[in-house]
Design an enzyme around this catalytic site. Sequence first.
Site, short mmCIF file in Angstrom:
data_model
loop_
_atom_site.label_atom_id
_atom_site.label_comp_id
_atom_site.label_asym_id
_atom_site.label_seq_id
_atom_site.Cartn_x
_atom_site.Cartn_y
_atom_site.Cartn_z
N VAL A 269 -4.26 -53.95 -98.07
CA VAL A 269 -3.40 -55.20 -97.18
C VAL A 269 -3.93 -56.87 -97.65
O VAL A 269 -3.46 -57.53 -96.95
CB VAL A 269 -3.86 -54.75 -95.75
N GLY A 270 -4.65 -56.54 -98.48
CA GLY A 270 -5.13 -57.91 -98.72
C GLY A 270 -6.09 -58.34 -99.95
O GLY A 270 -6.93 -57.08 -100.15
N VAL B 220 -9.25 -55.64 -99.24
CA VAL B 220 -9.26 -55.00 -98.05
C VAL B 220 -7.92 -54.00 -98.17
O VAL B 220 -7.10 -54.14 -98.18
CB VAL B 220 -8.84 -55.99 -96.83
N GLY C 121 -9.00 -60.89 -101.36
CA GLY C 121 -9.67 -62.18 -101.19
C GLY C 121 -10.44 -62.40 -102.72
O GLY C 121 -10.35 -61.85 -103.48
N ASP D 228 -18.93 -70.34 -87.12
CA ASP D 228 -17.28 -70.51 -87.49
C ASP D 228 -16.44 -69.74 -86.50
O ASP D 228 -15.48 -69.23 -86.94
CB ASP D 228 -16.96 -69.94 -88.92
N TYR E 230 -13.77 -62.17 -103.27
CA TYR E 230 -14.71 -61.25 -103.50
C TYR E 230 -14.45 -59.78 -103.28
O TYR E 230 -15.15 -58.90 -103.42
CB TYR E 230 -16.35 -61.82 -103.00
#
Lengths: 341, 347
Positions: B22-23, B30, B25, B138, B27
């Site tokens: 699904v993704g 996912v 990044g 965050d 590092y």
Amino acid sequence: MSADFWNSTQRSQWQFTRESLAQARKNVLAIEKKMGERGEISQVNIPYHTYMRIFLHQLILKLGRRIAVRQIAIATAEVYTTRFLTQASIKETNPYLLVTTCLYLACKIEECSQHIRTIVNEARNLWPEYVPHDATKVAEFEFYLIQELNSYMVLHHPYRSLLQINDVFKELAGIRNSDPHPEDASLVLSPNELQNCWSIINDSYITDLHILYPPHIISVASVFMTIVLQQSSPNQNSSDPANFSLGLDSTDGSLYFSSHSRTLHSAIPEVNPFTGRVEASTVLSEPSARITMFTRWLGATNVDLEEVIDAIQEMIVLYSMWEHYDESQIKRSLSVMLLGR
Amino acid sequence: MSIVAVKLVRKPKHTYIKEKKVGEGTYAVVYLGKQEGTKRDIAIKEIKTSAFKDGLDMSAIREMKFLQELKHVNIIELVDVFSTSDNLNLVLEFLPADLEMLIKDKAVIFTPADVKSWLLMTLRGVHHCHRNSILHRDLKPNNLLLAPDGQLKIADFGLARSPNAPLDELTSNVVTRWYRAPELLLGTRYYTGAVDIWSVGIIFAELMLRTPYLPGPSDAEQLDVTFRALGTATEDTWPGVSSLPGYNSLKIYPPPSRNELRNRFLAATEKALDLLIWLTTMDPSKRFDSSEALLSDYFTEMPRPTECSHLPKKSGQVDEALKRKREDEAQEEAKKKELQTAKRRKA
């Protein structure tokens, strides 16, 4: 670090009993034997015993001092090393690379992270023949380490509980943050005593205590050893072999006990440490009054005394073995294992 | 020279099936998947070992470090960690939506009880972090994920930190701009959980407004936007503020009157406004902490917070939304990575 040890993974995932620890070590030895039979690891005998652990401890200290990291990162690295070696045999690893990686990860976890190059370069300065120039070796090992730690990395150390205990002592003495006067039969630890406790805790990382007991047990043990054992010697000259005494070894900075456990036994019974009852009519010299105060305090806490005694014994055994420590044999066998010479 | 390395593969508690990427990044990749046996939906963050010639990324380390310790219904659960020959896998609970998606989805109506419910769950999660002396650093709607049963979960601990001592110097370059507390904008190096509380206050406002409350167009202007909305902090309202590094040549805005705030938040009750004011108090030492916030009257007055299973859900197709979210995350991570490298270089 999470503030609560009791809900921590250190307690729920990484606290052994003596039995489960023995079992884990047996498993490691079984794997080691199998790998040995298959010729996958060196035939050199590299036992993971107290001397080896003193050796590893000193490796971590040396590297830690070179890169000038905080004590807490060194302590964390030591526990990682101990944990790792409950899962893997020391013969499967390069111990120099192991301690370098443990310190590298510990620095990250304790938020004083060092660049991987810095650590590898410093490690290479210390052990050029054992640490590869290629920093990716440490990066790779970091993965194995995290894996063997089961990615549980937060640790609670006895240093903080030691300071908390001393705060309680200060409160009991009715003084806060003002100059402590230990001679007023207060339990407040003098700077020297605090340093003693601190050194005992530093040394305790050689043992299994940190994977057996909660951190406060180790702090209490260090305070007990400092107050009771030191004060029971009428004259505090650490070079006097007739008394059980503590001192700082100027050569390696470690704390040592200059006498044998026989003397310890003669020092403790007068105290009757765990009842804390002393006849009112007994005339006490000042030091024993303090010991009585301490044992009363200890008795009134909910601290597990069995664990404290066990911790003290472990430390005393360590110190008596340390007197005969010799690293040359270990260095030789590691050289044969890693370099074939 | 023979350098002996270890090659051990530890068996995970369960086996997992990766169903769908699904993704991706900087590092991690996912995947969505299932836990074999239990059929539980999970997300797997696969961290590529090869990407880390310089050791594992700090945000990955922090995520593992903190999520392993923090177990709470309002914090994303790290279900398992396992490794395969060349990567490390974080198994996280499956959370199909986040609060930002819902806020932006104008087809979804929020009732005051819904807002209260989300705020309550957020504060509970934050409280759990703070009592374990962990600062999230965050918090924003995008990091408040929503489980299929409606529970809100705080996620992304890549910037989280536990101060070792009260006087530890920390970087003020944390928290996504719009949710950044004034003490951070002023460049303080010593701060507390109050920075998270500020973010919660801004999220609270955003939940009521359905649009970001203090959308500063740049880091430099964020302070001005903040002061314009809430009044410039002065020595009177915040003793010591003028000695912070960023406190110079500021425009002086008056704080908003109660009536102005009422007009800004038309649907808010007086108690809701009270809480909002305490959460967004300029002086961090006067700002509510998580316990005070949880005990505020807002949570005991009517209406009761909505049961989480009855909370509104995203209207559109879930898969589309997920995809977008992951893309956002990937971007976020890229940004964070940049920040990390910059910091490392500085250090």
